[in-house]
Write a protein that holds these residues in place. Sequence first.
Motif, short mmCIF file in Angstrom:
data_model
loop_
_atom_site.label_atom_id
_atom_site.label_comp_id
_atom_site.label_asym_id
_atom_site.label_seq_id
_atom_site.Cartn_x
_atom_site.Cartn_y
_atom_site.Cartn_z
N LEU A 175 -9.05 -1.55 0.61
CA LEU A 175 -8.84 -0.17 0.17
C LEU A 175 -9.63 0.81 1.03
CD1 LEU A 175 -7.85 2.00 -1.83
CD2 LEU A 175 -9.79 1.40 -3.28
N TRP B 79 -2.95 3.67 -3.04
CA TRP B 79 -3.15 2.54 -3.94
C TRP B 79 -2.35 1.33 -3.49
CZ3 TRP B 79 0.23 6.41 -4.90
CH2 TRP B 79 1.49 6.11 -5.38
N TYR C 130 -8.36 -7.95 -10.48
CA TYR C 130 -8.24 -8.16 -9.04
C TYR C 130 -9.58 -8.09 -8.30
CZ TYR C 130 -3.24 -7.79 -9.78
OH TYR C 130 -1.94 -8.00 -10.20
N ARG C 131 -10.68 -7.98 -9.03
CA ARG C 131 -11.98 -7.86 -8.39
C ARG C 131 -12.42 -9.20 -7.78
NH1 ARG C 131 -14.30 -4.36 -13.26
NH2 ARG C 131 -13.11 -2.49 -12.77
N TRP D 299 0.86 -1.19 0.00
CA TRP D 299 0.00 0.00 0.00
C TRP D 299 0.89 1.23 0.00
CZ3 TRP D 299 -4.97 0.04 -0.99
CH2 TRP D 299 -5.72 -1.13 -0.75
N ALA E 99 -5.71 -1.60 -6.61
CA ALA E 99 -6.81 -0.80 -6.06
C ALA E 99 -6.32 0.62 -5.86
CB ALA E 99 -7.28 -1.40 -4.74
N TYR E 100 -7.25 1.58 -5.93
CA TYR E 100 -6.87 2.99 -5.85
C TYR E 100 -8.02 3.82 -5.29
CZ TYR E 100 -6.19 7.81 -7.27
OH TYR E 100 -6.09 9.17 -7.25
N TYR F 27 -10.13 -6.77 -2.19
CA TYR F 27 -9.27 -5.59 -2.23
C TYR F 27 -10.06 -4.29 -2.04
CZ TYR F 27 -5.60 -8.74 -3.74
OH TYR F 27 -4.70 -9.76 -3.80
N GLY F 28 -11.32 -4.26 -2.46
CA GLY F 28 -12.14 -3.08 -2.25
C GLY F 28 -12.33 -2.79 -0.77
N VAL G 133 -11.13 -0.93 -7.98
CA VAL G 133 -10.30 -2.13 -8.02
C VAL G 133 -10.23 -2.50 -9.49
CG1 VAL G 133 -10.06 -4.55 -7.35
CG2 VAL G 133 -10.97 -2.89 -5.70
N THR G 134 -9.03 -2.73 -10.00
CA THR G 134 -8.89 -3.05 -11.41
C THR G 134 -9.48 -4.42 -11.71
OG1 THR G 134 -6.64 -3.86 -11.08
CG2 THR G 134 -6.89 -1.56 -11.77
#
Length: 147
Positions: free
Chosen positions: A92, A49, A83-84, A3, A58-59, A88-89, A79-80
């Motif tokens: 983040l 990110w 990677y969904r 991160w 993720a960003y 990760y969401g 989340v790109t």
Amino acid sequence: MEWLHKSFHELHQMEIYAIFKARVDVFVVEQQCAYPEVDEFDLQATHIWLHDNQKMVAYARILPANSKYQEVSIGRVLVTNNYRGKGYGKQLMKQAIHYAANHFKSNIKIQAQQYLSAFYESFGFKQISPAYLEDGIWHIDMIWEHK
């Protein structure tokens, strides 16, 4: 994976490129929204990110109070695609809320896509506006109260 949290002025050229590319890929291309994705708020934001061997995972960006809103805000949450569905969401949002709460000690306001309201409610956000259409997508304003 790591991160990172950086102001715009701390970002390296390739980091800026990766951030803008991920945001355009998700918000402009995938969601088919034609709007100025790169804006003046990027200059005053803290960008957070997660990257995996130079790949954006993720960003989000965190804006100080009295920039976009009276409150601190978290936006451009993504989340790109590759990677969904892996949590990760949630990671983040935990990172972003923790950073915002500790650095700004303020309530946090977000402009959420309406279909994600339950996701944001799981972090303590509460809806504060009726649904409204922006860029062809239904949104709501939500607030997280600093304790």
